[in-house]
Enzyme design. Sequence first.
Site, PDB file in Angstrom:
ATOM      1  N   HIS A 261     -24.489  29.293  69.827  1.00 55.86           N
ATOM      2  CA  HIS A 261     -24.551  30.749  70.001  1.00 55.86           C
ATOM      3  C   HIS A 261     -25.939  31.286  70.370  1.00 55.86           C
ATOM      4  O   HIS A 261     -26.108  31.998  71.366  1.00 55.86           O
ATOM      5  CB  HIS A 261     -24.122  31.456  68.714  1.00 55.86           C
TER       6      HIS A 261
HETATM    7  C1  BDR Z   1     -24.266  33.097  64.105  1.00 52.98           C
HETATM    8  O1  BDR Z   1     -24.250  32.870  62.690  1.00 52.98           O
HETATM    9  C2  BDR Z   1     -25.063  31.776  62.362  1.00 52.98           C
HETATM   10  O2  BDR Z   1     -24.367  30.894  61.546  1.00 52.98           O
HETATM   11  C3  BDR Z   1     -25.498  31.143  63.664  1.00 52.98           C
HETATM   12  O3  BDR Z   1     -26.827  30.683  63.573  1.00 52.98           O
HETATM   13  C4  BDR Z   1     -25.368  32.256  64.673  1.00 52.98           C
HETATM   14  O4  BDR Z   1     -26.548  33.020  64.750  1.00 52.98           O
HETATM   15  C5  BDR Z   1     -22.894  32.789  64.659  1.00 52.98           C
HETATM   16  O5  BDR Z   1     -21.937  33.554  64.014  1.00 52.98           O
END
Ligand code: BDR
Length: 337
Positions: A261
Amino acid sequence: MEKQRDRAQPFWSTAMVHKLILDVDTGTDDAVAIMLAALHPALDLVAVTTVNGNIEVEKCTDNTLRTLEWIGRGDIPVYEGLATPIVRPDFPTPRATKRDPKVHMAVLPVPAPKGRKQDKPAPIFLSEIFASNPNQITLVAVGPLSNLAATIAVDPAFPSNVSHLIIMGGAINKSNITPSAEFNIWADPEAAAQVFRAGFKKITLVPLDATHEALVSSDQCDHLRNLGTAAGEAAADIIMHRIKGYEANQPTGTPLTAPVHDAVCVAALVDESIVDTRFVNVVIETAGEYTIGRTVVDHEKRTTRPANCHVAFHANRSAFINMLTEIFARGPKPGTR
Ligand code: BDR
Ligand code: CA
């Protein structure tokens, strides 16, 4: 169909270097975002700030320091921020590492750092650096938005000094923590609501819907490892860890893949065509019994609320992976930092 690129022609130019600050909760995908930001020649990573999120903030700081040193960028200062959400005394549980230990790690698989964090708290640093460089630095926030809300609280002028705020968070048709919400927004919903109300000049939101279109596969991890660089090796280890976690607990629909992400936000700063955005209204749900932390995206214009956010509905997977591969070929060899 994804847009094709001529890979012989770089889509970025070092004549247009973007200054950025990353706000992270490192975090496996945060670490990939940090490496991309620290090694990309079209980016000048001014500093990294850390926030409570995937793991406790001091562990996020340690992971951030070790990631930067591993790729020879221990010169980039790291400022630690909030240890809790701004309103709720306890972090809503479980944390990412507890709910899904196969996706996040308390300690990233690179050597312990030799350096240490800066003394100044992250919100004070953010207020000062943006005040002394108004409109010159992009802020890329890829954790809960607690540090940003705290900075707004101490410095109401802060939003007007940020040229562009890119947030990894939220979801339209997806979710990853409740049926309604994505982790970063859900983890400190009052902070997120404050950020969306604060009057930032330009906000780009990169939600799960977009990041799940930029999946990285195990074959691509092999390619990253074969680059023979510290960044390629760390990215391969970290993304393979994510792939195993997704396979076990939340398959993406494409075998042996995972989203990364946070790195998509950094890629979109260099090459904005990596995401397809629409300018729409976004508000954050802070009260709903079942919907707390939801990004309410008015993409069908059901209200007269004015557009306030460029929301990424899609991402270009091949362009993202090409960028990771090109940039992670840079930097030191493993063990030569
Ligand atoms: C986001 O939440 C975190 O667990 C990850 O690093 C990312 O920023 C995804 O939902
Ligand atoms: Ca994150």
